[in-house]
Every structure is written in structure tokens, then in C-alpha cells.
Enzyme design. Structure first.
Site, mmCIF file in Angstrom:
data_model
loop_
_atom_site.group_PDB
_atom_site.id
_atom_site.type_symbol
_atom_site.label_atom_id
_atom_site.label_comp_id
_atom_site.label_asym_id
_atom_site.label_seq_id
_atom_site.Cartn_x
_atom_site.Cartn_y
_atom_site.Cartn_z
ATOM 1 C CB CYS A 87 -20.179 18.090 26.736
ATOM 2 S SG CYS A 87 -21.237 19.533 27.046
ATOM 3 C CG HIS A 163 -16.539 20.746 24.845
ATOM 4 N ND1 HIS A 163 -17.021 19.691 24.092
ATOM 5 C CD2 HIS A 163 -17.622 21.321 25.423
ATOM 6 C CE1 HIS A 163 -18.339 19.635 24.195
ATOM 7 N NE2 HIS A 163 -18.731 20.617 24.996
ATOM 8 C CD GLU A 165 -14.234 17.892 22.710
ATOM 9 O OE1 GLU A 165 -15.455 18.002 22.474
ATOM 10 O OE2 GLU A 165 -13.764 18.040 23.843
#
Length: 210
Positions: A87, A163, A165
Site C-alpha cells: 500500500c 493488504h 497481511e
């Protein structure tokens, strides 16, 4: 052989490493987290690689700490350390590779589909208002309807606009911190998405750092 150690640049208390920590523990890889802007290393020479996380700030703002972080990204490029940038991190990396960060007509929020070059689709959490443009020599590996660069690779570095994660626990932390502003939901309806994200990210991290 010494233990693999990765530097991690974090930009917000509610945006941590998420499931990357599980992967690192599985491989006995040490993550050393630096919280920008207060805490950045002077050098990356003693690290085997770099992970740059997201955060609620624009590249164009370019405060002094971001300039210092950008120089460390340049250092990692010169040292040929593998980089995974997510990001905001992907936007900072793109700028160092000759790309630009531009405003989007509308933000990309919530669980959204991205499409890889082989036609496969992954549903991922998104929360960004800006997009990346890249020089033609840098390979774009995935895109979405709103954002033409969702994943790119150049030599030893990878940038992700989304994202992977963000596991369920990380999303709960975001929701707690940002309340109604958080566009990402969690619950049974996202379990399949999370399973697929887990597989995607672990395979990516294996290829990048192991």
C-alpha cells in the site's frame, strides 16, 4: 548460517505485520519493526530484506521522516535486498523506481477482487485513495477495475497495493481504532477470503525471502 532478519517499517499503530508474523515464526525469521517517523534505522546493511507496510498518509506529503525512509528504500535497492512493499510502502517504492502516485476518481474500499495476468482472481482488503503508475519496463502482475496496478515486480522487489497481511485479528484492530471509518469487515463471510489470502501471502513471502 545466521538467522534471517528482516527490517519492517510500520507507519500506524493499528497497521502491524498481521499474518506476516505467523509466517516469520514458522521459518524462524526475525522481524525487527521500526515505527516511523520516530524510529528508523541508520542502515539496512545488517538486514537480509525489507518489508514496508501501509499507513494513512500520502506520498506527496513527503515529511522529513518519509524522505529518510525513502532513502533507506534506495539503500535497499542498491544493496539488492529483497523488498516487499504494501500500500503506502508500494507507493513509496514505485516513486523510487521512476513511477508516480496519482489521485483516484474514487477510493477503493473494502473487500475487492483483483485479477492476475493468468486470469485468476483473488478477493482482497483495500483501503486507498491513490494509485500507482509505473515505467513500461516494470512488470504489472495484477490489476482491478479501479486500479490498474495492484501488484508489480521489478528484479528483487515486489509492490502490492492491497493488504494480504490483514488477518481477522488485524482487521479487528483497525476497526477498533478507526471505528466507522474502517471499510473492512470480518466474520464468517470472509473466512474463505482469509484462507486464500493466507496461501497467497505465504507463497509470496517464501519466494521472496526464504
Amino acid at each position: 548460517m545466521s538467522q534471517c532478519t528482516l527490517a519492517v517499517f510500520q507507519h500506524h499503530p493499528a497497521e502491524g505485520v498481521g499474518r506476516i508474523a505467523v509466517w516469520a515464526q514458522h521459518h524462524n525469521i526475525k522481524l525487527v519493526c521500526f515505527y516511523a517517523p520516530e524510529d528508523l534505522p541508520k542502515s539496512l546493511a545488517n538486514f537480509h530484506g525489507l518489508i514496508v507496510l501501509g499507513g494513512p498518509i500520502n506520498v506527496a506529503d513527503n515529511p522529513l521522516w518519509m524522505q529518510a525512509e525513502a532513502e533507506l528504500i534506495t539503500q535497499a535497492l542498491i544493496l539488492q535486498r529483497p523488498i516487499l512493499a504494501i500500500c503506502l510502502g508500494a507507493q513509496l517504492l514505485a516513486a523510487k523506481l521512476g513511477g508516480q502516485v496519482i489521485e483516484m476518481p474514487a477510493p477503493e474500499l473494502g473487500w475487492q477482487d483483483i485479477t492476475f495476468n493468468d486470469g485468476s482472481v483473488l478477493t482482497v482488503p483495500q483501503w486507498h485513495e491513490q494509485a500507482i503508475t509505473l515505467p513500461q519496463h516494470i512488470a504489472v502482475l495484477a490489476s482491478s477495475g479501479q486500479c490498474p496496478v495492484q501488484m508489480y515486480r521489478h528484479q528483487h522487489v515486489i509492490g502490492l497495493q492491497f493488504h494480504p497481511e490483514w488477518d481477522a485479528k488485524q482487521i479487528e484492530q483497525l476497526a477498533e481504532f478507526f471505528a466507522d471509518e474502517c471499510p473492512i469487515t470480518t466474520g464468517p463471510h470472509t473466512q474463505q477470503h482469509q484462507t486464500q489470502l493466507n496461501q497467497f501471502l505465504f507463497e509470496l513471502l517464501d519466494a521472496q525471502f526464504v
